[in-house]
Design a protein around this motif. Structure first.
Motif, PDB file in Angstrom:
ATOM      1  N   CYS A 112     -11.472   4.655 -11.265  1.00  0.00           N
ATOM      2  CA  CYS A 112     -10.362   4.045 -12.195  1.00  0.00           C
ATOM      3  C   CYS A 112      -9.560   5.050 -13.110  1.00  0.00           C
ATOM      4  N   THR A 165       2.486   4.917  -1.267  1.00  0.00           N
ATOM      5  CA  THR A 165       1.836   6.059  -1.776  1.00  0.00           C
ATOM      6  C   THR A 165       3.095   6.964  -1.796  1.00  0.00           C
ATOM      7  N   THR A 201      -7.191   7.503  -5.922  1.00  0.00           N
ATOM      8  CA  THR A 201      -7.632   6.234  -5.922  1.00  0.00           C
ATOM      9  C   THR A 201      -8.978   6.251  -5.965  1.00  0.00           C
ATOM     10  N   LYS A 202      -9.903   7.472  -6.154  1.00  0.00           N
ATOM     11  CA  LYS A 202     -11.183   7.166  -6.273  1.00  0.00           C
ATOM     12  C   LYS A 202     -11.532   7.313  -7.741  1.00  0.00           C
ATOM     13  N   ASP A 244       0.730  -1.134   0.016  1.00  0.00           N
ATOM     14  CA  ASP A 244       0.201  -0.128   0.151  1.00  0.00           C
ATOM     15  C   ASP A 244       0.713   1.237   0.005  1.00  0.00           C
ATOM     16  N   GLU A 250     -16.420   6.380  -9.914  1.00  0.00           N
ATOM     17  CA  GLU A 250     -16.938   6.747  -8.766  1.00  0.00           C
ATOM     18  C   GLU A 250     -16.500   6.112  -7.564  1.00  0.00           C
ATOM     19  N   THR A 251     -16.078   4.741  -7.700  1.00  0.00           N
ATOM     20  CA  THR A 251     -15.578   3.862  -6.537  1.00  0.00           C
ATOM     21  C   THR A 251     -14.274   3.825  -6.230  1.00  0.00           C
ATOM     22  N   GLN A 252     -13.879   3.605  -4.984  1.00  0.00           N
ATOM     23  CA  GLN A 252     -12.472   3.462  -4.812  1.00  0.00           C
ATOM     24  C   GLN A 252     -11.932   2.199  -5.317  1.00  0.00           C
ATOM     25  N   GLN A 286      -1.605   4.493 -10.582  1.00  0.00           N
ATOM     26  CA  GLN A 286      -2.442   3.479 -10.005  1.00  0.00           C
ATOM     27  C   GLN A 286      -1.836   2.040 -10.511  1.00  0.00           C
ATOM     28  N   THR A 324      -0.273   6.061  -5.751  1.00  0.00           N
ATOM     29  CA  THR A 324      -1.098   5.655  -4.777  1.00  0.00           C
ATOM     30  C   THR A 324      -1.391   4.067  -4.633  1.00  0.00           C
TER      31      THR A 324
END
Length: 325
Positions: free
Chosen positions: A286, A12, A283-284, A10, A301-303, A233, A24
């Motif tokens: 793609c 960043t 990260t919010k 994880d 819209e999705t993490q 990403q 991130t």
């Protein structure tokens, strides 16, 4: 199961000047003897990530996540200094440009014996140090290594200079070698020879290799697994031979469809529509959603999923494409 030699969890990376997060949530691991590729378009964050993780990027820093090497967790305080201490010893580094990587005023042999002294404590003026330097030059395919020992870098071609840079890194007998676009300035035949040198060292000495490139086809033919970055990403980690033979992340799929081959007709080769997204997307959502043929509203819209448990394969696709790997 073999324990990872090197792992990010994880991670960043942000710019020091304004704190902007450029890369991130990256999680990946490399085993001893594994050849591991990192691919992405220019500006995807692959070089920024790698240089920062190994303490080489002055304008960026690791702001969260953990990095482990050879069973040890690198400290949060003084991270960059601790990472740099590993370079030139247990970790070797081959930069992009062989023309600026070597000191033009110093003979090749002296640059290698200096590496032997710094990494292994071998006296620079000793006969055994010179003999080892000449031996390493021969190992990387430099003709007449005894003569090359006393020559200057500008007496060699680009391909030979890259071999010399590789020789300096190998002289340190690293457990892990990082090669950042090491073949960019080389012709196709020399590219293949340099890559084969690195892969040969992996196989013969159990050295792990991280090969960074924008060339997916070069990595697909060379490494065991590939991590795919876009917009800062981590989108995909896949076995190299999965690409073109099973479902992978849509961005990896799109990259592969850009590559010409004997098996493809002109209609099979497709450019990726739209403009590339550079590092720093966050990260919010793609980063690839605006160019993806499969994209749905959820993708924006999705993490984004993270590679938390570090499986051998990983797809961050919010629609599940490649995630069943």
């Amino acid at each position: 199961m073999t324990e990872a030699l090197f792992a990010m969890d994880d991670v960043t990376v942000a710019l020091r000047s304004n704190g902007r997060k450029m890369v991130t949530g990256v999680g990946l691991s490399v085993k001893p003897g594994e050849a591991f590729g990192v691919v992405g378009e220019s500006g995807s964050g692959k070089t920024l990530l790698t240089r920062t993780v190994f303490g080489l990027q002055d304008d960026a820093e690791l702001v969260s996540g953990r990095v482990r090497f050879d069973g040890q967790l690198l400290p949060e305080q003084g991270y960059a200094r601790a990472a740099r201490k590993l370079l030139g010893g247990r970790i070797g580094f081959v930069p992009q440009d062989p023309f600026s990587s070597l000191n033009p005023t110093m003979r090749v042999g002296k640059q290698i014996t200096e590496a032997l002294y710094l990494a292994r404590g071998m006296p620079m003026g000793a006969q055994r140090t010179k003999a080892r330097a000449i031996e390493v030059l021969g190992e990387v395919g430099i003709p007449e290594p005894e003569l090359a020992f006393n020559q200057f870098p500008d007496q060699f071609s680009g391909g030979m200079r890259q071999r010399i840079v590789f020789a300096i890194a190998l002289a340190q007998e690293p457990k892990l070698l990082i090669a950042d676009e090491p073949t960019t300035a080389l012709d196709a035949i020399t590219q293949r020879r340099v890559i084969e040198l690195m892969l040969g060292r992996c196989r013969s000495h159990g050295m792990a290799l991280i090969l960074i490139s924008h060339n997916l086809e070069l990595l697909r033919q060379s490494v065991d697994r590939i991590a795919v970055l876009y917009g800062g990403q981590l989108h995909n980690i896949t076995h190299a031979d999965d690409i073109g033979s099973r479902t992978v992340h849509p961005y990896t799929e799109a990259l592969f469809e850009c590559i010409p081959s004997k098996e493809k007709t002109l209609a099979d080769i497709r450019a990726i529509p739209g403009e590339p997204v550079g590092a720093g997307f966050g990260t919010k959502g793609c980063a690839f959603a605006s160019r993806c043929r499969y994209a749905e509203p959820i993708c924006r819209e999705t993490q984004l999923p993270l590679n938390g448990d570090q499986p051998g394969r990983f797809s961050a696709c919010l629609l599940g494409r490649g995630a069943d790997a």
